[in-house]
Design a protein around this motif. Structure first.
Motif, PDB file in Angstrom:
ATOM      1  N   VAL A 390       0.872  -1.174   0.000  1.00  0.00           N
ATOM      2  CA  VAL A 390       0.000   0.000   0.000  1.00  0.00           C
ATOM      3  C   VAL A 390       0.914   1.230   0.000  1.00  0.00           C
ATOM      4  O   VAL A 390       1.732   1.395   0.900  1.00  0.00           O
ATOM      5  CB  VAL A 390      -0.923   0.018   1.237  1.00  0.00           C
ATOM      6  CG1 VAL A 390      -1.756   1.295   1.252  1.00  0.00           C
ATOM      7  CG2 VAL A 390      -1.807  -1.220   1.257  1.00  0.00           C
ATOM      8  N   PHE A 391       0.801   2.061  -1.015  1.00  0.00           N
ATOM      9  CA  PHE A 391       1.728   3.187  -1.152  1.00  0.00           C
ATOM     10  C   PHE A 391       1.025   4.387  -1.759  1.00  0.00           C
ATOM     11  O   PHE A 391      -0.064   4.283  -2.336  1.00  0.00           O
ATOM     12  CB  PHE A 391       2.929   2.786  -2.016  1.00  0.00           C
ATOM     13  CG  PHE A 391       2.577   2.365  -3.421  1.00  0.00           C
ATOM     14  CD1 PHE A 391       2.531   3.282  -4.461  1.00  0.00           C
ATOM     15  CD2 PHE A 391       2.277   1.033  -3.706  1.00  0.00           C
ATOM     16  CE1 PHE A 391       2.204   2.890  -5.755  1.00  0.00           C
ATOM     17  CE2 PHE A 391       1.942   0.621  -4.990  1.00  0.00           C
ATOM     18  CZ  PHE A 391       1.906   1.552  -6.025  1.00  0.00           C
ATOM     19  N   SER A 392       1.671   5.537  -1.617  1.00  0.00           N
ATOM     20  CA  SER A 392       1.201   6.769  -2.246  1.00  0.00           C
ATOM     21  C   SER A 392       2.307   7.323  -3.128  1.00  0.00           C
ATOM     22  O   SER A 392       3.491   7.169  -2.822  1.00  0.00           O
ATOM     23  CB  SER A 392       0.798   7.803  -1.194  1.00  0.00           C
ATOM     24  OG  SER A 392       1.869   8.037  -0.282  1.00  0.00           O
ATOM     25  N   ALA A 393       1.947   7.931  -4.249  1.00  0.00           N
ATOM     26  CA  ALA A 393       2.917   8.484  -5.196  1.00  0.00           C
ATOM     27  C   ALA A 393       2.987   9.995  -5.027  1.00  0.00           C
ATOM     28  O   ALA A 393       1.973  10.665  -4.762  1.00  0.00           O
ATOM     29  CB  ALA A 393       2.525   8.122  -6.619  1.00  0.00           C
ATOM     30  N   ALA A 412      12.815   5.166  11.393  1.00  0.00           N
ATOM     31  CA  ALA A 412      13.762   4.496  10.503  1.00  0.00           C
ATOM     32  C   ALA A 412      13.161   4.477   9.106  1.00  0.00           C
ATOM     33  O   ALA A 412      11.998   4.075   8.921  1.00  0.00           O
ATOM     34  CB  ALA A 412      14.045   3.081  10.974  1.00  0.00           C
ATOM     35  N   VAL A 413      13.936   4.918   8.124  1.00  0.00           N
ATOM     36  CA  VAL A 413      13.433   5.098   6.766  1.00  0.00           C
ATOM     37  C   VAL A 413      14.248   4.252   5.796  1.00  0.00           C
ATOM     38  O   VAL A 413      15.479   4.363   5.736  1.00  0.00           O
ATOM     39  CB  VAL A 413      13.496   6.580   6.337  1.00  0.00           C
ATOM     40  CG1 VAL A 413      13.069   6.748   4.883  1.00  0.00           C
ATOM     41  CG2 VAL A 413      12.637   7.439   7.260  1.00  0.00           C
ATOM     42  N   LEU A 584       9.100   3.542   4.098  1.00  0.00           N
ATOM     43  CA  LEU A 584       9.889   3.115   2.943  1.00  0.00           C
ATOM     44  C   LEU A 584       9.621   4.066   1.784  1.00  0.00           C
ATOM     45  O   LEU A 584       8.460   4.333   1.453  1.00  0.00           O
ATOM     46  CB  LEU A 584       9.521   1.675   2.546  1.00  0.00           C
ATOM     47  CG  LEU A 584      10.118   1.148   1.236  1.00  0.00           C
ATOM     48  CD1 LEU A 584      11.643   1.131   1.291  1.00  0.00           C
ATOM     49  CD2 LEU A 584       9.581  -0.249   0.926  1.00  0.00           C
ATOM     50  N   VAL A 585      10.700   4.558   1.186  1.00  0.00           N
ATOM     51  CA  VAL A 585      10.595   5.414  -0.001  1.00  0.00           C
ATOM     52  C   VAL A 585      11.285   4.702  -1.148  1.00  0.00           C
ATOM     53  O   VAL A 585      12.498   4.451  -1.100  1.00  0.00           O
ATOM     54  CB  VAL A 585      11.231   6.796   0.238  1.00  0.00           C
ATOM     55  CG1 VAL A 585      11.076   7.659  -1.008  1.00  0.00           C
ATOM     56  CG2 VAL A 585      10.602   7.487   1.446  1.00  0.00           C
ATOM     57  N   VAL A 586      10.519   4.355  -2.174  1.00  0.00           N
ATOM     58  CA  VAL A 586      11.053   3.705  -3.375  1.00  0.00           C
ATOM     59  C   VAL A 586      10.757   4.612  -4.557  1.00  0.00           C
ATOM     60  O   VAL A 586       9.603   4.768  -4.954  1.00  0.00           O
ATOM     61  CB  VAL A 586      10.412   2.320  -3.597  1.00  0.00           C
ATOM     62  CG1 VAL A 586      11.054   1.625  -4.795  1.00  0.00           C
ATOM     63  CG2 VAL A 586      10.532   1.458  -2.359  1.00  0.00           C
ATOM     64  N   GLY A 587      11.806   5.251  -5.081  1.00  0.00           N
ATOM     65  CA  GLY A 587      11.555   6.276  -6.089  1.00  0.00           C
ATOM     66  C   GLY A 587      10.712   7.368  -5.471  1.00  0.00           C
ATOM     67  O   GLY A 587      11.048   7.929  -4.427  1.00  0.00           O
ATOM     68  N   LEU A 591       5.726   4.411   1.486  1.00  0.00           N
ATOM     69  CA  LEU A 591       4.967   3.392   2.196  1.00  0.00           C
ATOM     70  C   LEU A 591       5.135   3.603   3.692  1.00  0.00           C
ATOM     71  O   LEU A 591       6.251   3.865   4.163  1.00  0.00           O
ATOM     72  CB  LEU A 591       5.457   1.987   1.843  1.00  0.00           C
ATOM     73  CG  LEU A 591       5.335   1.478   0.414  1.00  0.00           C
ATOM     74  CD1 LEU A 591       6.403   2.086  -0.502  1.00  0.00           C
ATOM     75  CD2 LEU A 591       5.462  -0.042   0.389  1.00  0.00           C
ATOM     76  N   ARG A 592       4.039   3.483   4.438  1.00  0.00           N
ATOM     77  CA  ARG A 592       4.087   3.526   5.894  1.00  0.00           C
ATOM     78  C   ARG A 592       3.731   2.135   6.439  1.00  0.00           C
ATOM     79  O   ARG A 592       2.819   1.488   5.935  1.00  0.00           O
ATOM     80  CB  ARG A 592       3.119   4.569   6.439  1.00  0.00           C
ATOM     81  CG  ARG A 592       3.506   6.004   6.084  1.00  0.00           C
ATOM     82  CD  ARG A 592       2.530   7.000   6.680  1.00  0.00           C
ATOM     83  NE  ARG A 592       2.971   8.380   6.507  1.00  0.00           N
ATOM     84  CZ  ARG A 592       2.753   9.113   5.402  1.00  0.00           C
ATOM     85  NH1 ARG A 592       2.083   8.578   4.386  1.00  0.00           N
ATOM     86  NH2 ARG A 592       3.192  10.348   5.326  1.00  0.00           N
TER      87      ARG A 592
END
Length: 611
Positions: A390-393, A412-413, A584-587, A591-592
């Motif tokens: 589950v993520f947001s752009a 922590a990221v 988590l940041v991917v590009g 994500l939380r």
């Protein structure tokens, strides 16, 4: 255009590197694709990646260069076994079938493997470089220097364990070497084994453990184990070792010398004795390296030093070389171990076999070591969606703001951006980040995120323009290969009660304004972050500085104990769901943890028995 493919394989840390007209196109370790840490196998997936990165096929490659000469290595093994006979029969019996089946006929084996990729591949395209030449070439040719001393120190190649070369322009000439069994890399590995850590991967732990001890056994080692000369050359007393003819690194004589048995990692606790032994072998290593570098500077009068080989990853020793001042400039290949041999083999063929010119530019040619795979927005969203994330752009500026605020809030990221790093260090492309001002961040990241020993230190990523304000370093350290002390005004004086603490209890002491990246001796393994090579990471730390006044973040590799650094968005999500990483940041996708399906959690913690 001329393409060369460099390959290292079949020992440990297999890798592939592609060069086009003498310039690096791509490089990666096989472990990142197979998810097998230190994968020694033929690097088929790494080769596939670098060819795709270059937009070519194997048929377009002019030559494939292997980083080792197997016949010379076989000669060393045979002579060693014969000299030690009848001792060492068990080792001989275990090694010979592999050699007779595979490694002795490596050209045929490599040709067969490469024909799996390109059926028409001709074995005439295969070239072989000597192991230490591959290391030396990886250090000199991409360095910023027109002229340099090139020092390579590792366990062992074919015969050599330490070599010295002179690099000028496109010429690299080897002028000195020390031979097996006298090896600084094997000395350090022997004490890695003695203190209960895994050889070829636990050496970092010994280096990290050393500041908790005092080097009380330094003279014992120098008086009995190492015969050290003024110029740094040395001989190891083989009475204390078993790696020549046996299946272990040390002998019973080592246990008798120290009055302690080899530590069993799964059952024996780490004690102050092991910390003192770690401090002692680190001190001996530094003494040997400093004698070598001082002697070379005096003999040759060249102000630049390049380094490679596994021992060149000892960033504490590197920091002391730089501060010692014998050389004005130091450049260490970021993939200094065997993986970097793939790159060096290609460089050696280009400049030495093919006679191509080299022009030093004053900056290194490693592109910040960001030479691995990258993933566009479509690929990222597809992988995350398929994984059930589950993520947001977001836009660039927005995702940077959200990540910086999460760090400032103590979270922590996971940070996954751009091309993956080549080499053992995470440099802000596949990293786990934290707030260095936190007194609990080091222990939390070690035990709840990395699932590893609580004493392990973390590195600071600091804006290059601010490094001298926080550390006793006023220069570049983009590859996290130099240790420097925190500036005195940033330190905190310990109380008498805190000074009385020993061992890993020191983790509970606030040592500086940035305790999460300050080791017990006030040192830090510094990475300087440059806007030119990693603008997004630079922007993140800059925003964190605006929020907190601190231009530094905690940086550790994006993996858990026993696994390679993540390569793909799927790898990143899996690690995120198996640890206490909160964001988590991917590009540009964020994500939380609280938004994720709890059924996707992975129980990493039960896999590990921590020391």
């Amino acid at each position: 255009m001329a393409y060369l493919l460099g390959v290292s394989a079949l020992y440990h840390d297999s890798a592939a590197a592609l060069m086009r007209d003498g310039q690096i196109v791509a490089a990666a370790q096989e472990e990142r694709f197979t998810r097998r840490k230190h994968d020694p196998g033929f690097p088929a997936k790494a080769i596939q990646y670098v060819l795709e990165a270059g937009g070519i096929t194997l048929d377009d490659v002019e030559g494939v260069v292997f980083y080792d000469k197997p016949f010379l290595k076989f000669e060393r093994l045979m002579e060693t076994y014969l000299a030690a006979a009848p001792r060492g029969f068990n080792s001989f019996r275990m090694a010979m079938p592999v050699w007779l089946r595979e490694k002795l006929f490596l050209k045929d084996l490599l040709t067969k493997q490469l024909r799996q990729i390109a059926p028409g591949f001709s074995g005439e395209k295969l070239l072989f470089a000597e192991h230490h030449m591959s290391h030396a070439a990886s250090a000199f040719y991409p360095s910023p220097f027109e002229e340099a001393i090139v020092l390579t120190v590792d366990g062992v190649g074919e015969w050599a364990t330490t070599t010295v070369g002179i690099g000028r322009g496109s010429e690299l000439t080897m002028v000195k070497e020390l031979h097996f069994p006298h090896s600084l890399g094997l000395l350090y590995s022997a004490f890695t084994y003695f203190t209960g850590f895994k050889v070829n991967s636990g050496e970092y732990k010994v280096m990290g453990l050393a500041p908790y001890g005092t080097p009380k056994y330094r003279d014992l080692i120098l008086d009995n184990v190492v015969d050290l000369k003024p110029d740094g050359s040395f001989r190891l007393n083989q009475k204390y070792f078993n790696y020549v003819s046996g299946l272990t690194m040390t002998s019973k004589a080592m246990e008798q010398l120290f009055g302690q048995k080899v530590r069993k990692p799964e059952t024996d606790p780490l004690t102050q004795f092991h910390m003192d032994v770690a401090a002692s072998v680190q001190a001996v290593t530094e003494e040997i390296i400093l004698r070598i570098t001082r002697s070379l500077a005096e003999e040759h009068g060249i102000s630049n030093l390049c380094m490679a080989g596994g021992v060149a990853l000892n960033c504490v020793a590197n920091g002391k070389i730089l501060r010692d001042g014998a050389f004005k400039n130091l450049w260490v290949q970021p993939a200094a171990g065997d993986a970097g041999g793939a790159l060096g083999a290609a460089y050696a063929a280009w400049h030495q076999e093919m006679g191509q010119p080299r022009q030093a530019t004053g900056t290194d040619q490693m592109s910040g070591a960001y030479l691995g795979p990258e993933f566009g927005t479509d690929a990222i969203t597809t992988e995350l969606t398929d994984a059930g994330a589950v993520f947001s752009a977001h836009e660039d500026g927005e995702v940077t703001e959200l990540a910086a605020q999460a760090l400032a809030d103590g979270k922590a990221v996971g940070w996954f951006q751009g091309r993956m790093e080549f080499g053992p260090r995470a440099l802000g492309a596949r990293s786990i980040l934290g707030d260095p001002r936190s007194e609990t961040m080091q222990k939390t990241l070690n035990l709840k995120v990395k699932y590893r020993e609580s004493f392990r230190p973390f590195a600071p990523s600091v804006l290059r323009e601010d490094v001298a304000d926080w550390f006793e370093l006023d220069g570049d350290s983009p590859y996290m290969l130099i240790v420097a002390d925190v500036q005195p005004e940033k330190r905190r004086q310990m109380t008498e009660d805190e000074e009385a603490l020993f061992g890993i209890d020191k983790l509970n002491v606030k040592r500086s304004d940035i305790p999460a990246v300050t080791h017990v001796d006030y040192s830090a393994r510094v990475q300087t972050v440059h806007k030119e090579t990693n603008p997004k990471y630079h922007a993140l730390i800059s925003r964190f500085k605006e929020l907190t006044g601190c231009p530094i973040v905690v940086n550790t590799s994006f993996n858990v104990r026993g696994e390679p650094i993540v390569c793909t968005p799927t790898d990143a999500f899996r690690c995120f769901m198996g640890t206490e990483i909160e964001v988590l940041v991917v590009g540009n996708c964020l994500l939380r943890k609280e938004d994720q399906n709890p059924e996707l959690r992975i129980n990493y913690e039960s896999k590990f028995e921590l020391d």
